[in-house]
Design an enzyme around this catalytic site. Sequence first.
Site, PDB file in Angstrom:
ATOM      1  N   ASN A 150       0.812  -1.227   0.000  1.00 14.23           N
ATOM      2  CA  ASN A 150       0.000   0.000   0.000  1.00 14.23           C
ATOM      3  C   ASN A 150       0.848   1.281   0.000  1.00 14.23           C
ATOM      4  O   ASN A 150       0.499   2.257  -0.648  1.00 14.23           O
ATOM      5  CB  ASN A 150      -0.997  -0.006   1.160  1.00 14.23           C
ATOM      6  CG  ASN A 150      -0.337  -0.175   2.506  1.00 14.23           C
ATOM      7  OD1 ASN A 150       0.727  -0.764   2.616  1.00 14.23           O
ATOM      8  ND2 ASN A 150      -0.963   0.354   3.524  1.00 14.23           N
ATOM      9  N   GLY A 226       1.775  -5.959   7.200  1.00 15.73           N
ATOM     10  CA  GLY A 226       0.883  -6.579   6.218  1.00 15.73           C
ATOM     11  C   GLY A 226      -0.407  -7.012   6.881  1.00 15.73           C
ATOM     12  O   GLY A 226      -0.790  -6.468   7.927  1.00 15.73           O
ATOM     13  N   THR A 230      -1.600 -12.998   7.755  1.00 17.53           N
ATOM     14  CA  THR A 230      -0.183 -13.272   7.473  1.00 17.53           C
ATOM     15  C   THR A 230       0.644 -13.097   8.743  1.00 17.53           C
ATOM     16  O   THR A 230       1.546 -13.889   9.025  1.00 17.53           O
ATOM     17  CB  THR A 230       0.361 -12.326   6.377  1.00 17.53           C
ATOM     18  OG1 THR A 230      -0.592 -12.249   5.324  1.00 17.53           O
ATOM     19  CG2 THR A 230       1.682 -12.808   5.826  1.00 17.53           C
ATOM     20  N   GLU A 248       3.225  -5.273  12.353  1.00 22.63           N
ATOM     21  CA  GLU A 248       2.291  -4.154  12.146  1.00 22.63           C
ATOM     22  C   GLU A 248       1.211  -4.643  11.205  1.00 22.63           C
ATOM     23  O   GLU A 248       1.471  -4.873  10.018  1.00 22.63           O
ATOM     24  CB  GLU A 248       3.023  -2.962  11.510  1.00 22.63           C
ATOM     25  CG  GLU A 248       4.157  -2.404  12.327  1.00 22.63           C
ATOM     26  CD  GLU A 248       3.696  -1.884  13.674  1.00 22.63           C
ATOM     27  OE1 GLU A 248       2.523  -1.482  13.798  1.00 22.63           O
ATOM     28  OE2 GLU A 248       4.499  -1.900  14.618  1.00 22.63           O
ATOM     29  N   CYS A 282      -3.473   1.505   6.375  1.00 23.10           N
ATOM     30  CA  CYS A 282      -3.967   0.813   7.575  1.00 23.10           C
ATOM     31  C   CYS A 282      -4.501   1.798   8.604  1.00 23.10           C
ATOM     32  O   CYS A 282      -5.216   1.407   9.520  1.00 23.10           O
ATOM     33  CB  CYS A 282      -2.872  -0.070   8.168  1.00 23.10           C
ATOM     34  SG  CYS A 282      -1.324   0.808   8.398  1.00 23.10           S
TER      35      CYS A 282
HETATM   36  O1  TXE Z   1      -0.951  -8.724   2.506  1.00 22.02           O
HETATM   37  P1  TXE Z   1       0.019  -9.838   2.961  1.00 22.02           P
HETATM   38  P2  TXE Z   1      -1.714  -8.639   1.137  1.00 22.02           P
HETATM   39  C1  TXE Z   1      -4.202  -6.085   4.727  1.00 22.02           C
HETATM   40  C2  TXE Z   1      -5.345  -5.684   3.885  1.00 22.02           C
HETATM   41  C3  TXE Z   1      -5.206  -6.525   2.688  1.00 22.02           C
HETATM   42  C4  TXE Z   1      -4.710  -7.792   3.304  1.00 22.02           C
HETATM   43  C5  TXE Z   1      -3.972  -8.688   2.383  1.00 22.02           C
HETATM   44  O2  TXE Z   1      -6.541  -5.988   4.541  1.00 22.02           O
HETATM   45  O3  TXE Z   1      -6.381  -6.707   2.000  1.00 22.02           O
HETATM   46  O4  TXE Z   1      -3.847  -7.360   4.325  1.00 22.02           O
HETATM   47  O5  TXE Z   1      -3.009  -7.951   1.644  1.00 22.02           O
HETATM   48  C6  TXE Z   1       4.367 -11.137   2.506  1.00 22.02           C
HETATM   49  N1  TXE Z   1       5.682 -15.464   4.903  1.00 22.02           N
HETATM   50  N2  TXE Z   1      -3.047  -5.233   4.598  1.00 22.02           N
HETATM   51  O6  TXE Z   1      -2.137  -9.925   0.551  1.00 22.02           O
HETATM   52  O7  TXE Z   1      -0.266 -11.096   2.249  1.00 22.02           O
HETATM   53  C7  TXE Z   1       3.863 -10.616   1.177  1.00 22.02           C
HETATM   54  O8  TXE Z   1       4.572 -11.165   0.111  1.00 22.02           O
HETATM   55  C8  TXE Z   1       6.339 -14.297   4.797  1.00 22.02           C
HETATM   56  C9  TXE Z   1      -2.796  -4.363   5.678  1.00 22.02           C
HETATM   57  O9  TXE Z   1      -0.837  -7.837   0.287  1.00 22.02           O
HETATM   58  O10 TXE Z   1       0.010  -9.822   4.425  1.00 22.02           O
HETATM   59  C10 TXE Z   1       4.075  -9.125   1.365  1.00 22.02           C
HETATM   60  O11 TXE Z   1       5.437  -8.793   1.144  1.00 22.02           O
HETATM   61  N3  TXE Z   1       5.853 -13.246   4.134  1.00 22.02           N
HETATM   62  C11 TXE Z   1      -1.542  -3.667   5.570  1.00 22.02           C
HETATM   63  C12 TXE Z   1       3.718  -8.921   2.834  1.00 22.02           C
HETATM   64  O12 TXE Z   1       3.863 -10.214   3.432  1.00 22.02           O
HETATM   65  C13 TXE Z   1       4.655 -13.348   3.581  1.00 22.02           C
HETATM   66  C14 TXE Z   1      -0.874  -3.493   4.322  1.00 22.02           C
HETATM   67  C15 TXE Z   1       2.280  -8.437   3.064  1.00 22.02           C
HETATM   68  O13 TXE Z   1       1.400  -9.297   2.387  1.00 22.02           O
HETATM   69  C16 TXE Z   1       3.901 -14.545   3.669  1.00 22.02           C
HETATM   70  C17 TXE Z   1      -1.197  -4.469   3.329  1.00 22.02           C
HETATM   71  C18 TXE Z   1       4.475 -15.637   4.360  1.00 22.02           C
HETATM   72  N4  TXE Z   1       3.860 -16.818   4.478  1.00 22.02           N
HETATM   73  C19 TXE Z   1      -2.264  -5.277   3.499  1.00 22.02           C
HETATM   74  N5  TXE Z   1       2.734 -14.362   3.017  1.00 22.02           N
HETATM   75  C20 TXE Z   1      -1.164  -2.689   6.599  1.00 22.02           C
HETATM   76  N6  TXE Z   1      -1.395  -2.980   7.844  1.00 22.02           N
HETATM   77  O14 TXE Z   1      -0.592  -1.674   6.265  1.00 22.02           O
HETATM   78  C21 TXE Z   1       2.745 -13.099   2.537  1.00 22.02           C
HETATM   79  N7  TXE Z   1       3.902 -12.489   2.858  1.00 22.02           N
END
Ligand code: TXE
Length: 480
Positions: A150, A226, A230, A248, A282
Site C-alpha cells: 500500500n 501486512g 499473514t 504491524e 492501515c
Molecule cells: O498482505 P500480505 P496482502 C491487509 C489488507 C489486505 C490484506 C492482504 O486488509 O487486504 O492485508 O493484503 C508477505 N511469509 N493489509 O495480501 O499477504 C507478502 O509477500 C512471509 C494491511 O498484500 O500480508 C508481502 O510482502 N511473508 C496492511 C507482505 O507479506 C509473507 C498493508 C504483506 O502481504 C507470507 C497491506 C508468508 N507466508 C495489506 N505471506 C497494513 N497494515 O498496512 C505473505 N507475505
Amino acid sequence: MTIKNYINGEFIAPIKDNWIDNYNPSIGEVYGQIPNSTKEDVAKAYEAAEKAFPTWSNTTLAERSRILLNIAEKISEKLDALANAEAKDNGKPLSLAKAIDIPRASSNFEFFANAITQFSSEAHETVGLNAMNFTLRQSIGVVGCISPWNLPLYLFTWKIAPAIAAGNCVVAKPSEVTPMTAYLIGEICNEAGLPKGVLNIVHGLGTTTGQAIIEHPKIKAISFTGGTATGAHIARTAAPMFKKLSLELGGKNPNIIFADCDYDKMLVTTVRSSFANQGQICLCGSRIFVEESIYERFKKDFIKKVAELKVGSPFETDTNVGALVSKAHLEKVKSYIAIAEEEGGKIVFGGEEIEVENFENGYYLQPTIIEVTSNQCKLNQEEIFGPVVTMMPFKTEAEVLEMANDVRYGLSATLWTQNLNRTMNFSKQLQVGIVWVNTWLLRDLRTPFGGMKASGVGREGGLEALRFFTEPKNVCIQYN
Ligand code: TXE
C-alpha cells in the site's frame, strides 16, 4: 522491464529462473517480470549479509549516519523517477507519491541517520552492593524485513533504515505486488556508498520468498507489515524459533465526530482519512461515528465533498483517487460492497466500478459511503482496505466508546472534539496504539507507532525501532 534480486551489491537473476508478472494497475496490464525467489536465493542473500555484518556492525556511528544521509539525499534527488515508478506500480496518484511516499522514504533514512547518533542505553547503580550495571545495546545480526504494497517505498524504508542504522545487515522483501521502487533503491544504495551485503533485496511471493525468510534458522529478527492473517502465520512460524518479532497488521479504525468539533477542518480531513491512497492505508478511519445532533448535516456535506473527488488515471494532476492495487484486491473490496444491503447497510454514495478513458482496464472504483445501523455488521468488523467507509450516528460518549473498542483491531482512532476532558478520557480508554485528536496522519517520526489487539505486536518509530533492532545485554560489575 525485468526486476532482479539485489544481493551483495549486485543485481542477479533468481537461481531457479522462476519469474512472476508485475502489473500496472492503472491499465490492468503486465509491464514486467520479477523473480519468484526460492530458499536458495534467500540463503545467498543471507550469506552476503552474514559476511558484511562484522564490518558493518563495527562501522562508526558517524560513518553509518553519513551513508544513510547520502541515501536520503539520493532519494530526494530522484523524486520524480521514484514517484513515477510508484504510481505506475501501485496505481496511486502521482501527486500523492510525490508529496508523501517518496519524501517520506527519504525522511526515514534521514531520521534514523540522526537518531542513531543520539541513541543511548541505561546504567543502574546497585547501591549498597558496590555494583554497577550498564546495558550494552548490540546489533542483532542478520534481520528480515517484509513490507506490503500500500505504501511500498515508504514502509520498506521505515524498516530497513533503522535496521541498518543499528548496525544490522538485512534480507528484505517488498510486496510482490509493488516491487519496483524497492528494486530502484538498490542502485541508490550502491551510489550512496552502502557496503556490499549490508542490504539485500529478494523479490517473490509471500508463500515462497517470504516464507523462506521467516523460516531461515539464522535470521534472528523479523519486522513485518501486512495483513493480520499473514502476521499470525509469521508468529506461528517464527515464535518457536525465538525470533524477535515486530508485527504491524491491519486496522479498522474509528473516526469519532462530536458536535463541538471544528466542523470545516473535520470535514476536509475526514474526506482524506477515508479515501487517501484509495483507502488503502492501515490508518484510514473506515468506521465513521457521528454525534446524532449533526449527523444529517454531516451526511449531506460529506457526500457532497466526496462527490467532488476525481477518480482517474494516477498520472493526471487533478486525480484524487487512483486505481486499486490489483484485480484481486478490487474484487475483494467489491465483495464487501455487494453484501452491504444484506448486512443492513445502505450505499449512500458510490459503490460502482469506473471506466477511465484510455485506461479502460484499470482497477477503478468510486469512493463509497455506506450507512450502517449496527457496529456488528461485517462492514464494520472486517478490514476492507479500499475506498469504502461506513457511517452511523451515536447518542452518548459511552455508546460510541463501546462501539469504537468493539472490534478485533486496535491500530488507531481519530477523535473530533474541542472538549478537553473528553479528549483525555477517550485517549485513555480507546484500545488503540495511536489516537489523533482534531487531526489525522500527522506523523512525528520520534513517536511509537503500532497497534493493540489484532493490529499487531511491538512498536516501530523513533527509539522503539532502534530498541527492536538491537539486543540489550546487562553487564554487572562489582568492585571493592
Ligand atoms: O498482505 P500480505 P496482502 C491487509 C489488507 C489486505 C490484506 C492482504 O486488509 O487486504 O492485508 O493484503 C508477505 N511469509 N493489509 O495480501 O499477504 C507478502 O509477500 C512471509 C494491511 O498484500 O500480508 C508481502 O510482502 N511473508 C496492511 C507482505 O507479506 C509473507 C498493508 C504483506 O502481504 C507470507 C497491506 C508468508 N507466508 C495489506 N505471506 C497494513 N497494515 O498496512 C505473505 N507475505
